[in-house]
Design an enzyme around this catalytic site. Structure first.
Site, PDB file in Angstrom:
ATOM      1  N   LYS A  79      -1.900 -28.345  28.913  1.00 43.20           N
ATOM      2  CA  LYS A  79      -2.700 -29.563  29.052  1.00 43.20           C
ATOM      3  C   LYS A  79      -2.501 -30.140  30.449  1.00 43.20           C
ATOM      4  CE  LYS A  79      -1.915 -33.582  26.907  1.00 43.20           C
ATOM      5  NZ  LYS A  79      -1.756 -34.492  25.748  1.00 43.20           N
ATOM      6  N   LYS A  81      -3.390 -33.308  33.146  1.00 38.89           N
ATOM      7  CA  LYS A  81      -3.828 -34.697  33.262  1.00 38.89           C
ATOM      8  C   LYS A  81      -5.003 -34.799  34.225  1.00 38.89           C
ATOM      9  CE  LYS A  81      -0.585 -36.647  30.698  1.00 38.89           C
ATOM     10  NZ  LYS A  81      -0.848 -37.478  29.505  1.00 38.89           N
ATOM     11  N   ASP A 110      -6.427 -34.336  29.691  1.00 37.79           N
ATOM     12  CA  ASP A 110      -6.083 -35.639  29.117  1.00 37.79           C
ATOM     13  C   ASP A 110      -6.352 -36.717  30.156  1.00 37.79           C
ATOM     14  OD1 ASP A 110      -5.004 -37.853  27.902  1.00 37.79           O
ATOM     15  OD2 ASP A 110      -3.002 -37.009  27.618  1.00 37.79           O
ATOM     16  N   ASN A 112      -6.167 -40.055  29.560  1.00 37.14           N
ATOM     17  CA  ASN A 112      -5.363 -41.261  29.305  1.00 37.14           C
ATOM     18  C   ASN A 112      -6.165 -42.551  29.465  1.00 37.14           C
ATOM     19  OD1 ASN A 112      -2.654 -39.433  30.460  1.00 37.14           O
ATOM     20  ND2 ASN A 112      -2.543 -40.530  28.507  1.00 37.14           N
ATOM     21  N   GLU A 136      -9.006 -35.117  26.022  1.00 38.48           N
ATOM     22  CA  GLU A 136      -8.198 -36.110  25.302  1.00 38.48           C
ATOM     23  C   GLU A 136      -8.331 -37.503  25.903  1.00 38.48           C
ATOM     24  OE1 GLU A 136      -3.428 -36.699  24.341  1.00 38.48           O
ATOM     25  OE2 GLU A 136      -4.308 -34.693  24.416  1.00 38.48           O
ATOM     26  N   GLU A 162      -3.485 -41.175  19.934  1.00 36.69           N
ATOM     27  CA  GLU A 162      -2.038 -41.293  20.130  1.00 36.69           C
ATOM     28  C   GLU A 162      -1.563 -42.728  20.292  1.00 36.69           C
ATOM     29  OE1 GLU A 162      -0.773 -40.818  24.679  1.00 36.69           O
ATOM     30  OE2 GLU A 162      -1.796 -39.032  23.957  1.00 36.69           O
ATOM     31  N   HIS A 212       0.860 -36.493  18.611  1.00 36.49           N
ATOM     32  CA  HIS A 212       1.345 -36.852  19.941  1.00 36.49           C
ATOM     33  C   HIS A 212       2.869 -36.849  19.986  1.00 36.49           C
ATOM     34  CE1 HIS A 212       2.754 -40.197  22.688  1.00 36.49           C
ATOM     35  NE2 HIS A 212       2.155 -39.379  23.534  1.00 36.49           N
ATOM     36  N   GLU A 232       2.691 -30.634  20.267  1.00 36.21           N
ATOM     37  CA  GLU A 232       2.826 -30.873  21.702  1.00 36.21           C
ATOM     38  C   GLU A 232       4.270 -30.640  22.133  1.00 36.21           C
ATOM     39  OE1 GLU A 232       1.274 -34.207  24.905  1.00 36.21           O
ATOM     40  OE2 GLU A 232       1.752 -34.865  22.868  1.00 36.21           O
TER      41      GLU A 232
END
Length: 282
Positions: A79, A81, A110, A112, A136, A162, A212, A232
């Protein structure tokens, strides 16, 4: 008490979670079963992906080196970011990682919660080219409507959840069709008991499960989920325990030890301020 990690439910829920998880561990230990088998395991191992080597602050060269280390250890998926102020930077990094991994290795990104709806849609359309396992948290964690619209627009699966801290919050997203993968965090939602309620809702709606963090707990819960499930991989908590979770061929093996299958290391045990024994008397 609030804060992003505490969510809207506050610190009390996470305090309850510690007790709830400990009681489930005790119940499985008394039954002489790994927690996964006590809950009704559907598999002996779970697909595993790694997050800790692909942060935005890392140069792409370091990211690629970390990917090789994770893959050598037995991690299956990677994964990365995303969510840079300039989306073109994200796209270049995703392209580099996909080229490094090849077409067949599972790759997730991801954001966020860094994108608005328009950015998420536009970037998501470009990301369709990279055969991602999921995107994500593209939007605000509580934007059920936005996530649902994005999930309906893109072929790439959406994952989120999450940051949510209750069964009710997860139910809103699940009912709205906000994600293809539900991502509850057992310590954050109040423990294993509420986690199982969330999992039941997700199963009813045909969602995948990708909890998560806290792989030491979630490997058992993912093994007991009847549909597609991931765990994860984070190395951060390993110094707390004497045991290590085994990785093989891109999957995490369910420990055959009773309960969670963990015992505190001397380092962690030294943090104990008080202790008590329950259930040992006549």
């Amino acid at each position: 008490m609030g804060g992003a990690s505490m969510g809207r439910s506050g610190v009390a829920v996470q305090g309850i979670a510690a007790l709830d998880i400990a009681l489930w561990d005790l119940k499985a230990r008394r039954a002489g079963l790994p927690l996964a088998k006590l809950l009704g395991a559907h598999r002996d191992s779970v697909d595993v992906y790694n997050t800790s080597g692909g942060y935005l602050s890392m140069p792409i060269k370091e990211v690629l080196e970390n990917i090789d280390l994770a893959r050598a250890r037995g991690v299956g998926g990677i994964k990365l970011k995303v969510g840079s102020p300039d989306p073109s930077i994200d796209l270049k990094r995703v392209e580099a990682v996909r080229e490094h991994l090849g077409d067949d290795v599972p790759l997730m990104v991801d954001a966020n919660q860094q994108w608005d709806r328009i950015t998420a849609t536009r970037v998501g359309r470009v990301l369709e080219n990279f055969n991602l396992t999921w995107i994500e948290e593209p939007l605000d964690a509580y934007d059920a409507e936005g996530h649902a619209a994005l999930a309906a627009t893109l072929d790439t699966p959406i994952a989120t959840g999450e940051m949510l801290t209750s069964v009710g919050e997860h139910a809103v997203l699940i009912e709205a069709g906000s994600s293809d993968f539900v991502q509850p965090d057992a310590p954050r939602v109040g423990g294993i008991t509420p986690f199982l309620r969330i999992a039941a809702l997700a199963d009813h709606k045909g969602r995948g499960l990708a909890p998560h963090f806290v792989m030491e707990i979630h490997v058992h819960l993912s093994a007991a989920y009847p549909r597609t499930a991931w765990v994860e991989h984070f190395e951060w908590l390993e110094p707390m325990f004497n045991e290590r979770l085994e990785l093989k061929d891109g999957r995490m093996i369910i420990p055959n030890r009773a309960g969670l299958g963990l015992s505190l290391s001397e380092q962690a045990a030294a943090w104990t301020a008080e202790s008590a024994v329950f259930g040992s008397g006549a």
